[in-house]
Design a protein around this motif. Structure first.
Motif, mmCIF file in Angstrom:
data_model
loop_
_atom_site.group_PDB
_atom_site.id
_atom_site.type_symbol
_atom_site.label_atom_id
_atom_site.label_comp_id
_atom_site.label_asym_id
_atom_site.label_seq_id
_atom_site.Cartn_x
_atom_site.Cartn_y
_atom_site.Cartn_z
ATOM 1 N N ALA A 47 -5.249 -4.813 -0.437
ATOM 2 C CA ALA A 47 -5.981 -3.694 -1.047
ATOM 3 C C ALA A 47 -7.231 -4.237 -1.737
ATOM 4 O O ALA A 47 -7.317 -4.301 -2.968
ATOM 5 N N ASN A 97 -11.334 0.502 1.674
ATOM 6 C CA ASN A 97 -10.210 0.489 0.743
ATOM 7 C C ASN A 97 -9.317 -0.723 0.966
ATOM 8 O O ASN A 97 -8.912 -1.390 0.011
ATOM 9 N N THR A 98 -9.026 -1.029 2.219
ATOM 10 C CA THR A 98 -8.147 -2.149 2.539
ATOM 11 C C THR A 98 -8.769 -3.055 3.593
ATOM 12 O O THR A 98 -9.603 -2.625 4.383
ATOM 13 N N ARG A 141 -10.361 -3.016 -1.809
ATOM 14 C CA ARG A 141 -11.193 -1.972 -2.412
ATOM 15 C C ARG A 141 -12.663 -2.405 -2.518
ATOM 16 O O ARG A 141 -13.291 -2.360 -3.578
ATOM 17 N N LYS A 189 1.281 2.415 -4.034
ATOM 18 C CA LYS A 189 0.591 2.388 -5.320
ATOM 19 C C LYS A 189 -0.920 2.273 -5.171
ATOM 20 O O LYS A 189 -1.676 2.792 -5.995
ATOM 21 N N ASP A 190 -1.380 1.604 -4.101
ATOM 22 C CA ASP A 190 -2.826 1.445 -3.942
ATOM 23 C C ASP A 190 -3.493 2.712 -3.413
ATOM 24 O O ASP A 190 -4.723 2.764 -3.305
ATOM 25 N N ARG A 191 -2.697 3.753 -3.101
ATOM 26 C CA ARG A 191 -3.284 5.022 -2.659
ATOM 27 C C ARG A 191 -2.950 6.174 -3.593
ATOM 28 O O ARG A 191 -3.383 7.308 -3.359
#
Length: 438
Positions: free
Chosen positions: A38, A13-14, A40, A262-264
């Motif tokens: 992030a 993910n990161t 991904r 926000k990225d999770r």
């Protein structure tokens, strides 16, 4: 002289760079910088299990950014590791070669055992827990271990993570009720194969970005009075309460919730399903967040650090405070002797004396070692500064509740201040405990 180590963690993910620094007279490394991208990478792993060219480019661009930062900090040693997505990629050798040619980083591919082991090592090196189950959920895999007497007994790497669950089961940004049910059934079927976690009735210690988000979200929802999430404890019911709070929210509403990055936001609900499942199957007594994880485990391993008892962990943390504030050693010895004598007198003549035991004496001695440390910040309001400093500083081996106890002892100037400081934490202590502390 300062010793600096950089750890590059290539996750599903990161992709993250953390730079640690340790001065010559210190035992513990401190986080100097922490940069997350992030990336991904999981979404670039195609059906044939090849990381495509776009994914490789995203990875290399991220690592080139990190290389410039590493050079800026003049870091002597860099440890670069990769986990599930690169491990599962059929073109991993080509990826590793291209990364080395274009960035200079040599990737160490962690095996499933190594990934699980370093998470376990981080937990037992930073917490006073003799038996527990750890869960480290990344974007593409989930590592579970069981330890007893602080020794690793069992481990398993499961082939799913918060991002892969989202990609596999969720068509939109957030899961529907039906999609949540499919995730729940799939995760439960995966955990059912781990017979060694069944009905253990011990704590679950969770690490990784999804676990951090859940702890931060819970702290935000209850207006938690302390900062820091390492060793933050939640009940199993709290997980259900969080789920019920955020499950009805739209994608836009979910992104605005304090505590969720926000990225999770699109992976938080699948993550909760995973944590609830392992808690249910193991009949967990509580859910504890470890801020220390894979990267710290790598660092502890680099230091050849052996598992230490709780007293050693706490003493190391307190000695760091002593060094940070240049507390005079002779003055502290005098304070400790006085505190021990006072403790003995209270035990013999006070109504509360029969409530006191050896654990209380140990608490008093530690409090005396850093008594009134706030005067090194502001002498006029030293008690207030002492309490704030100690309650909001992570001390390895101490739970949040124990930190408050230590802060109440070390900041004590009278019952007035004591009542003021303990007010937000009254529900944390019984009346008998409050009487002892006062």
């Amino acid at each position: 002289m300062k010793d600096r180590v950089a750890i590059v963690d290539i996750g599903s993910n990161t992709v993250r760079l953390v730079i640690y620094e340790r001065e010559e007279d210190r035992r513990e490394y401190r986080e100097l910088d922490n940069i997350k991208i992030a990336a991904r990478l999981r979404i670039y792993l195609n059906g044939q299990q090849f990381l495509n060219e776009k994914g490789i480019r995203v990875l290399i661009d991220s690592l080139q950014t990190f290389q410039a930062i590493v050079r800026h900090y003049n870091v002597a040693k860099v440890i670069c590791v990769a986990t599930a997505t690169i491990r599962q990629a059929r073109n991993q050798q080509e990826i590793m070669q291209q990364v080395q040619e274009e960035t200079g980083f040599m990737i160490k591919m962690l095996s499933e055992y190594e990934e699980a082991y370093y998470g376990y090592l981080a937990v037992v090196s930073s917490m006073d827990i003799n038996e527990g189950i750890t869960i480290d959920m990344g974007g593409g895999s989930t590592e579970v271990t069981y330890f007893r007497d602080r020794q690793l007994v069992q481990y398993e790497s499961l082939p799913f993570g918060s991002l892969s669950l989202k990609l596999q089961f969720v068509k939109g940004e957030v899961p529907t009720d039906q999609e949540n049910e499919e995730i729940r059934k799939f995760v439960q079927s995966q955990f059912e194969h781990l017979q060694w976690i069944n009905d253990k009735e011990i704590p679950i210690i969770a690490m990784g970005g999804s676990a951090r988000s859940i702890a931060q979200l819970h702290q935000s929802l209850i207006h938690y009075p302390l900062s820091g999430i390492h060793q933050y404890e939640m009940s199993i019911l709290n997980l259900q309460e969080i789920k019920e709070t955020i499950e009805p929210l739209s994608w836009n509403e979910l992104q605005k919730i304090d505590g969720i990055s926000k990225d999770r936001a699109d992976t938080i609900l699948p993550a909760i399903e995973v944590f609830q499942a392992i808690c249910d199957i193991s009949r967990a007594t509580k859910f504890i967040l470890s801020r220390k994880g894979l990267r710290e485990g790598l660092l502890y391993n680099e230091m050849n650090k052996t598992n230490e008892k709780c007293t050693s962990l706490v003493d190391i943390g307190i000695q760091e405070i002593v060094k940070d504030f240049h507390i005079d050693e002779h003055e502290r010895k005098y304070m400790i002797e006085n505190a021990k004598q006072l403790f003995k007198q209270i035990k013999h003549i006070s109504d509360a004396g029969n409530l006191l035991d050896d654990d209380d004496l140990e608490l008093v001695e530690r409090g005396a070692l850093i008594f009134d440390v706030g005067k090194y910040v502001n002498e006029e309001s030293s008690s207030q500064h002492t309490f704030y400093l100690l309650t909001n500083r992570t001390i390895l081996g101490l739970s949040h509740r124990e930190r408050v106890q230590l802060a109440l002892i070390a900041s004590y100037k009278g019952k007035g201040n004591f009542r003021q400081y303990i007010e937000p934490f009254k529900d944390w202590f019984t009346k008998e405990e409050q009487k002892k502390l006062a």
